[in-house]
Design an enzyme around this catalytic site. Structure first.
Site, PDB file in Angstrom:
ATOM      1  N   GLU A 164       0.825  -1.207   0.000  1.00  0.00           N
ATOM      2  CA  GLU A 164       0.000   0.000   0.000  1.00  0.00           C
ATOM      3  C   GLU A 164       0.858   1.255   0.000  1.00  0.00           C
ATOM      4  O   GLU A 164       2.044   1.228   0.335  1.00  0.00           O
ATOM      5  CB  GLU A 164      -0.913   0.018   1.222  1.00  0.00           C
ATOM      6  CG  GLU A 164      -0.159   0.106   2.543  1.00  0.00           C
ATOM      7  CD  GLU A 164      -1.072   0.333   3.729  1.00  0.00           C
ATOM      8  OE1 GLU A 164      -2.083   1.036   3.568  1.00  0.00           O
ATOM      9  OE2 GLU A 164      -0.758  -0.179   4.813  1.00  0.00           O
ATOM     10  N   HIS A 193     -10.182   4.467   3.743  1.00  0.00           N
ATOM     11  CA  HIS A 193      -9.287   3.650   4.576  1.00  0.00           C
ATOM     12  C   HIS A 193      -9.695   2.180   4.570  1.00  0.00           C
ATOM     13  O   HIS A 193      -9.963   1.574   5.604  1.00  0.00           O
ATOM     14  CB  HIS A 193      -9.218   4.195   6.010  1.00  0.00           C
ATOM     15  CG  HIS A 193      -7.976   3.793   6.741  1.00  0.00           C
ATOM     16  ND1 HIS A 193      -7.967   2.793   7.690  1.00  0.00           N
ATOM     17  CD2 HIS A 193      -6.715   4.250   6.659  1.00  0.00           C
ATOM     18  CE1 HIS A 193      -6.739   2.660   8.175  1.00  0.00           C
ATOM     19  NE2 HIS A 193      -5.960   3.541   7.558  1.00  0.00           N
TER      20      HIS A 193
END
Length: 205
Positions: A164, A193
C-alpha cells in the site's frame, strides 16, 4: 579672356567630377559593408557552434515527440488492464524524476516505471529520519509497506500479495486515501481507509 582658352578646361572639369563620383561610390559601398550597424546579423553571428547544435537537437526532439512523457512502452494487454480513464490520461504526463501525490499520476508512474515516485518512502525510513524532505523540498509520502487485506475486500488467492501507499496526504497527516497494489500488477484505490475499493488496473491473468 577669349573663348578658345576656356574650352580646354571643360573636359578636365568633366573628368574631375567622374573621378569624384567613382571614389565616392566606392567609399559609400565599403561603409555599408563594414559598418556593424548596417550589417545584417546571421545565426552564426548570434550563437556559437555548440549553441546552434543544441538548438537544432532540441528542435528535432520537439518535432519527433522525443520527450520523457510521450514514450509509452506498453503492450496491448497491459493497456487493456488499465480500466480507470484518469490513469490512462496520466500515462502521457508522468516523468521518471517527477514527484506525484494524486492517485492517477502515482498509478501511472507505477505502470510506466515499475517503481514508486521519488517522494515516497517506507514507514521505517520515516521513523529513522522524520524531518527529511524530498528532492523538491516537500514532505515525503509513506508507501511500499505490506498490506494484509484483513478486511477481505480484495481477492484472496495463494501467492497473491499486496502493498500500500498513501495518496495526497504527507507522512505527518496520512489521511484515509490509499493505493493498494498486488504482485500481479493490479492497482486499487480506496478513499475511506480500506472500507471500499475501486479497481484502477486489473491483475494479470
Amino acid at each position: 579672356m577669349s573663348r578658345r582658352y576656356q574650352r580646354p578646361f571643360q573636359p578636365l572639369i568633366f573628368l574631375f567630377f567622374v573621378i569624384v563620383f567613382i571614389i565616392a561610390s566606392g567609399l559609400f559601398r565599403d561603409f555599408f559593408q563594414t559598418n556593424p550597424e548596417n550589417k545584417q546579423e546571421t545565426t552564426s553571428d548570434l550563437y556559437s557552434d555548440e549553441e546552434i547544435a543544441s538548438l537544432e537537437a532540441a528542435l528535432e526532439a520537439q518535432q519527433l515527440g522525443k520527450t520523457e512523457g510521450s514514450k509509452i512502452d506498453l503492450d496491448e494487454d497491459q493497456l487493456k488492464r488499465i480500466v480507470d480513464p484518469d490513469v490512462r490520461d496520466a500515462l502521457n504526463t508522468v516523468e521518471e524524476d517527477g514527484e506525484y501525490r494524486d492517485y492517477p499520476h502515482v498509478a501511472a508512474y507505477m505502470i510506466r516505471f515499475s517503481d514508486l515516485p521519488a517522494n515516497y518512502r517506507s514507514k521505517e525510513d520515516s521513523r529513522q529520519n522524520p524531518n527529511a524532505k524530498t528532492p523538491q523540498g516537500d514532505p515525503y509520502m509513506i508507501g511500499g509497506n505490506h498490506f494484509g487485506n484483513h478486511e477481505g475486500h480484495l481477492k484472496r488467492e495463494k501467492g497473491l500479495k499486496y502493498h500500500e501507499l498513501d495518496i495526497e496526504a504527507p507522512e505527518t497527516h496520512r489521511g484515509p486515501k490509499r493505493l493498494v497494489y498486488s504482485n500481479r500488477g493490479g492497482i486499487y484505490y480506496t478513499e475511506d481507509h480500506y472500507d471500499s475499493f475501486r479497481t484502477l488496473v486489473e491483475d494479470e491473468e
